[in-house]
Design a protein around this motif. Structure first.
Motif, PDB file in Angstrom:
ATOM      1  N   UNK A  30      49.764  78.091  66.478  1.00 34.29           N
ATOM      2  CA  UNK A  30      49.784  76.751  65.884  1.00 34.29           C
ATOM      3  C   UNK A  30      48.366  76.211  65.762  1.00 34.29           C
ATOM      4  N   UNK A  31      47.558  76.424  66.790  1.00 36.13           N
ATOM      5  CA  UNK A  31      46.170  75.953  66.746  1.00 36.13           C
ATOM      6  C   UNK A  31      45.394  76.660  65.643  1.00 36.13           C
ATOM      7  N   UNK A  32      45.565  77.975  65.540  1.00 31.12           N
ATOM      8  CA  UNK A  32      44.842  78.736  64.523  1.00 31.12           C
ATOM      9  C   UNK A  32      45.217  78.281  63.115  1.00 31.12           C
ATOM     10  N   UNK A  33      46.499  78.108  62.853  1.00 25.67           N
ATOM     11  CA  UNK A  33      46.910  77.687  61.512  1.00 25.67           C
ATOM     12  C   UNK A  33      46.490  76.250  61.217  1.00 25.67           C
ATOM     13  N   UNK A  58      35.044  68.165  59.365  1.00 23.96           N
ATOM     14  CA  UNK A  58      35.306  69.279  60.279  1.00 23.96           C
ATOM     15  C   UNK A  58      34.561  70.541  59.855  1.00 23.96           C
ATOM     16  N   UNK A  59      34.509  70.818  58.558  1.00 19.03           N
ATOM     17  CA  UNK A  59      33.779  72.000  58.079  1.00 19.03           C
ATOM     18  C   UNK A  59      32.302  71.864  58.411  1.00 19.03           C
ATOM     19  N   UNK A  60      31.741  70.689  58.262  1.00 19.24           N
ATOM     20  CA  UNK A  60      30.340  70.483  58.624  1.00 19.24           C
ATOM     21  C   UNK A  60      30.123  70.731  60.110  1.00 19.24           C
ATOM     22  N   UNK A  61      31.084  70.287  60.926  1.00 16.80           N
ATOM     23  CA  UNK A  61      30.982  70.520  62.365  1.00 16.80           C
ATOM     24  C   UNK A  61      31.042  72.019  62.679  1.00 16.80           C
ATOM     25  N   UNK A  91      38.248  78.367  68.400  1.00 14.35           N
ATOM     26  CA  UNK A  91      39.152  78.346  69.559  1.00 14.35           C
ATOM     27  C   UNK A  91      38.472  78.992  70.758  1.00 14.35           C
ATOM     28  N   UNK A  92      37.774  80.108  70.545  1.00 18.48           N
ATOM     29  CA  UNK A  92      37.061  80.762  71.650  1.00 18.48           C
ATOM     30  C   UNK A  92      35.979  79.855  72.228  1.00 18.48           C
ATOM     31  N   UNK A  93      35.252  79.161  71.359  1.00 20.32           N
ATOM     32  CA  UNK A  93      34.188  78.272  71.832  1.00 20.32           C
ATOM     33  C   UNK A  93      34.747  77.117  72.654  1.00 20.32           C
ATOM     34  N   UNK A  94      35.931  76.630  72.266  1.00 20.96           N
ATOM     35  CA  UNK A  94      36.538  75.505  72.982  1.00 20.96           C
ATOM     36  C   UNK A  94      37.196  75.943  74.286  1.00 20.96           C
ATOM     37  N   UNK A  98      44.667  74.336  73.051  1.00 23.14           N
ATOM     38  CA  UNK A  98      44.878  72.887  73.130  1.00 23.14           C
ATOM     39  C   UNK A  98      43.550  72.138  73.108  1.00 23.14           C
ATOM     40  N   UNK A  99      42.533  72.670  73.764  1.00 24.80           N
ATOM     41  CA  UNK A  99      41.210  72.032  73.725  1.00 24.80           C
ATOM     42  C   UNK A  99      40.621  72.093  72.319  1.00 24.80           C
ATOM     43  N   UNK A 100      40.880  73.185  71.607  1.00 24.14           N
ATOM     44  CA  UNK A 100      40.381  73.317  70.236  1.00 24.14           C
ATOM     45  C   UNK A 100      41.055  72.301  69.318  1.00 24.14           C
ATOM     46  N   UNK A 101      42.361  72.106  69.478  1.00 25.11           N
ATOM     47  CA  UNK A 101      43.061  71.107  68.662  1.00 25.11           C
ATOM     48  C   UNK A 101      42.554  69.698  68.948  1.00 25.11           C
ATOM     49  N   UNK A 102      42.332  69.401  70.229  1.00 23.46           N
ATOM     50  CA  UNK A 102      41.813  68.076  70.588  1.00 23.46           C
ATOM     51  C   UNK A 102      40.412  67.871  70.006  1.00 23.46           C
ATOM     52  N   UNK A 103      39.578  68.892  70.079  1.00 25.13           N
ATOM     53  CA  UNK A 103      38.230  68.791  69.517  1.00 25.13           C
ATOM     54  C   UNK A 103      38.291  68.622  68.012  1.00 25.13           C
ATOM     55  N   UNK A 104      39.174  69.371  67.346  1.00 29.49           N
ATOM     56  CA  UNK A 104      39.302  69.268  65.900  1.00 29.49           C
ATOM     57  C   UNK A 104      39.728  67.859  65.495  1.00 29.49           C
TER      58      UNK A 104
END
Length: 110
Positions: A30-33, A58-61, A91-94, A98-104
């Motif tokens: 779900x996070x990846x998609x 987000x793309x700039x980030x 996702x790996x960096x986050x 769940x942390x990646x979704x929150x950051x996004x």
């Protein structure tokens, strides 16, 4: 000659327990998609769809934290495999899905 194999009574036919729980597999999918969809919203994607402000943010980030961009190599955001790799790298960096979704979502907020 009699054949008596040793250890046949000790065989375990139960399926092995997975090291990653199924919930985490679904959460990472779900996070990846979701991250891929946000990248497409910010770049137009392969279909040249409408670009949104939050997607562009987000793309700039993503590009600002990408290692390749620091050296002058921009990813092809019209290729689905490249978008998928960017999402997986994010996702790996986050650290987790769940942390990646929150950051996004944090980056995409105005």
């Amino acid at each position: 000659m009699e054949f008596e194999p040793t250890g046949l009574n000790d065989l375990n036919f139960s399926p092995p327990t997975p090291s990653v729980p199924p919930v985490e597999i679904v959460a990472s999918y779900v996070a990846e998609t979701s991250i891929m969809r946000a990248i497409v919203q910010g770049s137009g994607g392969p279909d040249n769809s409408e670009i949104t402000d939050s997607g562009l943010r987000f793309v700039r980030h993503i590009l600002s934290i990408s290692k390749n961009t620091r050296y002058g190599f921009l990813p092809n955001l019209k290729d689905t495999d490249t978008i998928r790799e960017l999402a997986r790298e994010f996702i790996r960096r986050c650290g987790s899905s769940s942390a990646a979704l929150q950051a996004m979502y944090g980056v995409m907020q105005p």
